[in-house]
Write an enzyme that holds these catalytic residues in place. Structure first.
Site, PDB file in Angstrom:
ATOM      1  CD1 TRP A 188      -6.176   3.349  -9.081  1.00  0.00           C
ATOM      2  CD2 TRP A 188      -6.804   1.562  -7.952  1.00  0.00           C
ATOM      3  NE1 TRP A 188      -5.775   3.574  -7.659  1.00  0.00           N
ATOM      4  CE2 TRP A 188      -6.197   2.525  -6.967  1.00  0.00           C
ATOM      5  CE3 TRP A 188      -7.299   0.543  -7.481  1.00  0.00           C
ATOM      6  CZ2 TRP A 188      -6.194   2.494  -5.606  1.00  0.00           C
ATOM      7  CZ3 TRP A 188      -7.366   0.180  -5.963  1.00  0.00           C
ATOM      8  CH2 TRP A 188      -6.627   1.105  -5.309  1.00  0.00           C
ATOM      9  CG  ASP A 192     -12.614  -0.760  -8.008  1.00  0.00           C
ATOM     10  OD1 ASP A 192     -13.406  -0.122  -7.457  1.00  0.00           O
ATOM     11  OD2 ASP A 192     -11.701  -0.857  -7.885  1.00  0.00           O
ATOM     12  CE  LYS A 216     -11.067   7.791  -4.352  1.00  0.00           C
ATOM     13  NZ  LYS A 216     -10.629   6.617  -4.188  1.00  0.00           N
TER      14      LYS A 216
HETATM   15  C1  LIG Z   1     -10.654   2.448  -9.100  1.00  0.00           C
HETATM   16  C2  LIG Z   1     -10.438   2.186  -7.629  1.00  0.00           C
HETATM   17  N1  LIG Z   1     -10.581   1.532  -6.771  1.00  0.00           N
HETATM   18  C3  LIG Z   1     -10.368   1.501  -5.417  1.00  0.00           C
HETATM   19  C4  LIG Z   1      -9.692   2.437  -4.857  1.00  0.00           C
HETATM   20  C5  LIG Z   1      -9.543   2.455  -3.551  1.00  0.00           C
HETATM   21  O1  LIG Z   1     -10.602   3.219  -2.942  1.00  0.00           O
HETATM   22  P1  LIG Z   1      -9.991   3.310  -1.051  1.00  0.00           P
HETATM   23  O2  LIG Z   1      -9.305   4.482  -1.061  1.00  0.00           O
HETATM   24  O3  LIG Z   1     -11.347   3.236  -0.756  1.00  0.00           O
HETATM   25  O4  LIG Z   1      -9.249   2.201  -0.722  1.00  0.00           O
HETATM   26  C6  LIG Z   1      -9.628   3.804  -5.881  1.00  0.00           C
HETATM   27  C7  LIG Z   1      -8.978   4.848  -5.158  1.00  0.00           C
HETATM   28  O5  LIG Z   1      -8.172   5.744  -5.816  1.00  0.00           O
HETATM   29  C8  LIG Z   1      -9.842   3.532  -7.220  1.00  0.00           C
HETATM   30  O6  LIG Z   1      -9.652   4.593  -7.951  1.00  0.00           O
END
Ligand SMILES: Cc1ncc(COP(=O)(O)O)c(C=O)c1O
Length: 303
Positions: free
Chosen positions: A34, A115, A150
């Site tokens: 990401w 993560d 999510k």
């Molecule tokens: C792999 C990954 N980590 C962290 C996040 C971030 O999550 P949040 O929206 O709760 O900050 C995302 C969101 O797209 C993600 O895809």
């Protein structure tokens, strides 16, 4: 510790390991990962290095290359791992591969930073924790960035948590103190409403059951969408087996940037890397999307 979503949990963890001096200012992230991982850790003064994760020929996670890489790391190196539903590829390690990796982390005393943004999207709320339990049982110092964006649809409420499994109670209380300082100097307190919603759900048997059922519906919809998409591709002579082997919202496809551009002109949108959002597919648009892909793609494996 409560955080500003999964992103906030990653930020708290970055600040903590920077202070603790883990990894000597270097963090290893999967290639690809990401995009925000690079930015978050760089903002905290880390040098972000990549470890091999994905094989574009098989469209699956490359555990062999990842394990060989981890075996070469120095003690206390910090490694970011996606627990389930790897973003952007959708390709995860199998439990057997996780067991081998957890063993390497124990032997080499590496620090896993998980993560966990998609808890419940692979097999279930409880089942998706399994890979991390292996590392905890192996005595690793573990960091986990959780998100309710999510799986509880609380995206705009910025609700998440950083969990740290330390070596002793004394160490845990030092970690808590350090994290409170990080939060206090950056934003004082996180907003409480999202966390209160989550607390209410988790404390009530009835609401928790309902929540788990709803997460399960989302998960099954994604799995069914993957099955239908692969089937439609098969009808057109294309191999979509990797689509059903991957998990979560995203799928890395063999589409090239120029093919992505061509698809965009036909009204089919995705990232230039060829990452598609499975959640954006449905019974009505799958045949059309598959047809355009079959007409445009030169490298998509044939059956
Ligand atoms: C792999 C990954 N980590 C962290 C996040 C971030 O999550 P949040 O929206 O709760 O900050 C995302 C969101 O797209 C993600 O895809």
């Amino acid at each position: 510790m409560q955080s500003l979503g999964g992103t906030g949990a990653l930020m708290l963890g970055a600040a903590l390991i920077k202070k603790a001096g883990f990894g000597g200012g270097v963090i290893f992230v999967p290639d690809p990962t990401w995009g925000n991982h690079h930015q978050i850790f760089e903002e905290h003064g880390f040098k972000v290095e990549s470890y091999p994760y994905y094989r574009s020929d098989t469209r699956r996670a490359d555990s062999k290359a990842a394990k060989a890489f981890f075996e070469g790391l120095c003690q206390n190196s910090v490694v970011l791992l996606h627990t389930v539903c790897h973003n952007p590829t959708g390709a995860d390690f199998s439990m057997k591969e996780w067991r081998d990796i957890a063993e390497i982390f124990r032997e080499r005393r590496l620090v896993p930073f998980f993560d966990f943004a998609y808890q419940g999207f692979k097999e279930g709320i409880e089942a998706d924790r399994e890979p991390m339990k292996l590392f905890i049982e192996n005595g690793c110092y573990v960091l986990i960035a959780s998100s309710f964006s999510k799986n509880a649809s609380l995206y705009s409420k910025r609700t998440g948590a950083l969990t740290v499994v330390a070596g002793s109670e004394g160490e845990a209380s030092k970690v808590e103190g350090a994290l409170k300082r990080v939060a206090r100097t950056r934003y004082s307190n996180p907003p409480s409403d999202g966390a209160l919603i989550v607390r209410e759900i988790l404390r009530s048997d009835e609401l928790r059951k309902l929540w788990e059922e709803e997460v399960s519906q989302m998960r099954e919809r994604i799995k069914e969408t993957r099955r239908r998409f692969a089937l439609e591709l098969k009808k057109l002579g294309l191999d979509g087996s990797f689509v059903t082997d991957q998990h979560g919202i995203f799928s890395y496809t063999p589409l090239t940037p120029s093919e992505v551009q061509e698809l965009e002109e036909r009204g089919v949108f995705m990232l230039p890397s060829g990452r598609i959002s499975i959640a954006g597919l449905n019974i009505r648009n799958i045949p059309t999307v598959a047809k355009h892909i079959a007409e445009v793609s030169k490298g998509w494996p044939k059956i």
